[in-house]
Design an enzyme around this catalytic site. Structure first.
Site, PDB file in Angstrom:
ATOM      1  N   ASP A 356       0.830  -1.202   0.000  1.00  0.00           N
ATOM      2  CA  ASP A 356       0.000   0.000   0.000  1.00  0.00           C
ATOM      3  C   ASP A 356       0.867   1.255   0.000  1.00  0.00           C
ATOM      4  O   ASP A 356       0.558   2.240  -0.674  1.00  0.00           O
ATOM      5  CB  ASP A 356      -0.904   0.025   1.248  1.00  0.00           C
ATOM      6  CG  ASP A 356      -1.786  -1.212   1.368  1.00  0.00           C
ATOM      7  OD1 ASP A 356      -1.298  -2.318   1.063  1.00  0.00           O
ATOM      8  OD2 ASP A 356      -2.931  -1.081   1.801  1.00  0.00           O
ATOM      9  N   GLU A 496      -5.975 -11.534  -4.547  1.00  0.00           N
ATOM     10  CA  GLU A 496      -5.770 -12.508  -3.460  1.00  0.00           C
ATOM     11  C   GLU A 496      -6.867 -13.575  -3.402  1.00  0.00           C
ATOM     12  O   GLU A 496      -6.872 -14.396  -2.493  1.00  0.00           O
ATOM     13  CB  GLU A 496      -5.657 -11.761  -2.132  1.00  0.00           C
ATOM     14  CG  GLU A 496      -4.373 -10.941  -2.062  1.00  0.00           C
ATOM     15  CD  GLU A 496      -4.320  -9.995  -0.891  1.00  0.00           C
ATOM     16  OE1 GLU A 496      -3.221  -9.544  -0.551  1.00  0.00           O
ATOM     17  OE2 GLU A 496      -5.390  -9.677  -0.315  1.00  0.00           O
TER      18      GLU A 496
END
Length: 776
Positions: A356, A496
């Site tokens: 991030d 994911e």
């Protein structure tokens, strides 16, 4: 009785005049949705982050004060290090004529709680009728100082409206806080100094960090200082004082100031708790602290990042909200620390840093405040030893960066087990820490991006080249030979919802990019700085690795567009089952899919959690044609649930690139409301750092059209139809440019003393030093 407006819990238009588009107001009190406002209205300065729990306590609250970098691991085999919830210094309980002030009792005649972004203050106004039928007006204000990183300041004004008031205040420092039940602190010293300053010392159980907390109170009655009688109370990890002023007359106002401070042995200037006490004792009163705090926000934040949007008031508020949290979550004071996925606003993700930072948050600082960007990248440089250890533990070479990072030496700190499997009822294994490996290339990409924007050669020589080389050493050791090519198998990509896949396109392309950049800079240093190259070669065996980079990069398999121009997300994605995702895309709950399927089932379907191939087309945009981008959007977006907060920002930028202004703006609207919107359960565990950074990227990189391609600056704006004007600053090679964009013209002001060359809407231009360029 609660005041409720069922249509809008948060209001965005309460600011007027100089405060227009600077305020967010909670319009009613709901004890069932405390977590949202605690996180979204959280206060911070990069050193600490304070959840905005109320002074009085409630059953569903989650109080939190998190000090950057103070990670601790509970002494248990299944635990990983996390940012501990430090002692709470904001708690205050009020007894008013025998009734305890609680908004769940009596009647709320008026309530509002407002976050003022401009001054970074939280205020709450309550008109309350007690169970005894007495009415009171209470005004609460607080801030976490940007001018003094250790300080929390609170002020409470109470006015009895029905009759005279007998007040009892119970206030102090509560060190009995936990992280969802885990206690991270050992007992420390409790003490009251000069009948004024309360002290609580604490020590983390495993990392052995010392904490020193202090609080003091001051009272005024109708502007006259008073000294109430008081009683001290101590318990395990807890020190409180009960204050009992003389009777307050009806319609008179008593004002209480509470100034608190926290210091830790992680502070670079820490000596001991006595030194911290001496510093705290000199802290001025609320008004003086606030004056310095407000000036710090004005000069170091709002004048530094003056982004203006004309046309939609909420959008102007949203970008200010993003900048507010980017400031509060970022430990700009210390390069040993980084940004957690929830900032400093909650326990979510244990305070750990992910990709991030590099991919979604760092671009803001790279182009707006390069000094802070450099420090965040220095953190990765300083944590190379942990990355080397992870590589070695996995039988690889070089620096294999952890998926989740904490303190410099901690290495990989991703938990192994997660939420329950809806089918089996067993905990789900979290594979990210083992096989989500693209973060290593993401860090290298951020290093290169920073260097291209800033030209910071000193950083490259001290940190950057080594990061590029060490990561490339990892990738050459990670590649697997299969016939006459190399592959990367058994990974998790950005999506994911697909585990143990082979040749994830994003991972393969980014690894290839990493290898090519290492080759490029090896060649460059060989010509321009052979001494530095020799030093790095001795450490990383670069002569041997250089040959491996060249041989393996040339043969690394890069999934190519098929006949329909679709890039396979991995080797098997395109052959998996397709289901109708409409009900899950429209669900208000993130992860609604897992109420019907488990991860193994989802793994066998063409379902994407977040931008995967899409983010590849954004980061390496000049490697793919517009036709390939459009084809992949058409294929993958309908299959993407956007179950990650960072997904819609990427899609918005790509939609701008593809010329679909309406879709780009729609995606931006949804992204900007992930935390700021009316979903009162969206942010309980903390704000979404990547989404916050993504809001800025949509505004500047998407709608503003600012890009860096192959080391050159490009500007190609895509202003939304609803906006009439956009203004923002960027730094390029040390020059500060101020962009002003409308539907009819672009005005670029160069405030530096050197000329700046870049490409504007396909045309090369030069903006001379200290001058303004305007299109017609």
């Amino acid at each position: 009785m609660l005041l409720k407006n069922q249509h809008q819990a948060l209001k965005y238009d309460t600011g007027s005049g100089e405060l227009k588009n600077w305020q967010i107001t909670e319009t009613y009190f709901d004890p069932e949705t405390l977590g949202k406002v605690e996180a979204v209205f959280s206060l911070g300065n990069g050193y600490m982050g304070l959840r905005s729990a109320t002074e009085e306590r409630y059953a569903r609250e989650v109080r939190g004060n998190f000090i950057a970098g103070t990670f601790n691991k509970f002494l248990g085999d299944k635990e990983v290090t996390e940012l501990p919830n430090a002692a709470d210094m904001t708690e205050m309980s009020f007894t008013l004529n025998g009734d305890t002030f609680q908004l769940t009792d009596g009647e709320i005649l008026h309530f509002d709680r407002t976050l003022n972004l401009k001054d970074a203050t939280l205020s709450r106004t309550v008109h309350w009728r007690s169970p005894s039928d007495d009415e009171y007006k209470l005004i609460f204000t607080r801030f976490v100082s940007l001018a003094n990183k250790h300080i929390i300041a609170q002020k409470v004004a109470i006015t009895p409206l029905s009759r005279n008031l007998t007040l009892k205040l119970h206030s102090g420092i509560n060190g009995q806080m936990t992280n969802t039940g885990t206690q991270h602190f050992k007992e420390g010293v409790l003490r009251l100094y000069d009948q004024k300053i309360m002290k609580l010392e604490a020590h983390t159980t495993e990392s052995n960090i010392d904490f020193a907390h202090f609080s003091r109170h001051a009272f005024t009655l109708e502007n006259s200082v008073i000294t109430p009688k008081n009683t001290i109370f101590m318990d395990r990890r807890k020190i409180f004082t009960t204050f009992e002023p003389e009777t307050i007359q009806q319609n008179e106002t008593i004002t209480i100031e509470k100034i608190s401070g926290v210091y830790t042995s992680r502070d670079k200037d820490w000596k001991d708790a006595d030194q911290a006490l001496a510093i705290f004792a000199m802290t001025p009163n609320y008004d003086s602290l606030f004056k310095a705090h407000r000036k710090a926000w004005q000069t170091t934040v709002w004048e530094q990042y003056p982004i203006q949007i004309e046309g939609v008031d909420f959008d102007q508020l949203a970008i200010r909200f993003a900048i507010y949290h980017l400031t509060g979550m970022t430990p700009a004071h210390d390069n040993r620390m980084n940004i957690g996925a929830k900032g400093l606003s909650g326990e979510g993700y244990k305070g750990h840093a992910f990709w991030d930072t590099e991919i979604f948050v760092l671009p803001f600082f790279t182009t707006s405040n390069p000094k802070i960007a450099r420090q965040l990248l220095e953190y990765r440089s300083l944590s190379i030893p942990g990355a080397v250890r992870k590589a070695r533990d996995n039988n690889y070479e070089g620096a294999m960066f952890p998926w989740e990072s904490a303190w410099l030496e901690d290495g990989e700190v991703t938990p192994v087990w997660g939420a329950a499997d809806i089918i089996t009822g067993e905990p789900t294994k979290i594979w990210s820490g083992f096989i989500e490996q693209h973060i290593t290339a993401d860090i290298a990409f951020a290093v290169w991006q920073y260097y291209q924007f800033t030209g910071d050669q000193d950083f490259m020589e001290k940190h950057g080249y080594e990061l590029l080389f060490a990561t490339a050493v990892f990738w050459q050791s990670r590649l697997e030979k299969k016939d006459d090519r190399y592959e990367i198998t058994g990974v998790v990509g950005p999506d994911e919802y697909k585990e143990h896949v082979d040749n994830n396109a994003f991972t393969n392309y980014m690894a290839h990019w990493n290898l090519e950049k290492a080759i490029q800079y090896y060649d460059l240093l060989q010509q321009e700085n052979p001494e530095l190259l020799a030093s790095l070669s001795a450490k990383w065996d670069l002569q041997s690795n250089y040959q491996k980079w060249r041989e393996k990069a040339a043969k690394l398999y890069l999934p190519q567009p098929n006949a329909a121009l679709v890039i396979p997300q991995d080797d098997t994605y395109l052959s998996k089952k397709i289901i109708d995702l409409t009900p899950y895309k429209e669900a208000s709950q993130v992860g609604a899919l897992f109420l019907d399927y488990n991860l193994d089932q989802v793994n066998d379907m063409q379902i994407t959690k977040q931008a995967d191939v899409m983010i590849l087309l954004y980061l390496l945009e000049n490697e793919f044609s517009p036709e390939v981008k459009q084809a992949n959007w058409d294929y993958y977006e309908p299959k993407t649930l956007h179950d990650s907060s960072l997904s819609r920002a990427t899609h918005s930028i790509l939609a701008s690139d593809l010329g679909d202004k309406d879709l780009a703006y729609s995606m931006f609207e949804k992204a900007s409301r992930i935390d700021l919107g009316q979903n009162m359960k969206s942010s309980d565990a903390g704000i979404h750092s990547a989404s916050i950074g993504g809001i800025w990227q949509v505004v500047v990189n998407g709608f503003g059209g600012v890009r860096m391609l192959d080391g050159r600056l490009y500007v190609h704006p895509h202003l939304p139809e609803k906006w009439t004007e956009l203004q923002f600053p960027i730094y390029w090679k040390g020059a500060r440019l101020h962009m002003k964009i409308t539907h009819d013209m672009i005005e670029i002001t160069n405030t530096s003393n050197k000329d700046v060359e870049f490409v504007l809407n396909g045309t090369e231009i030069v903006v001379l030093a200290d001058s303004t360029f305007t299109t017609n």
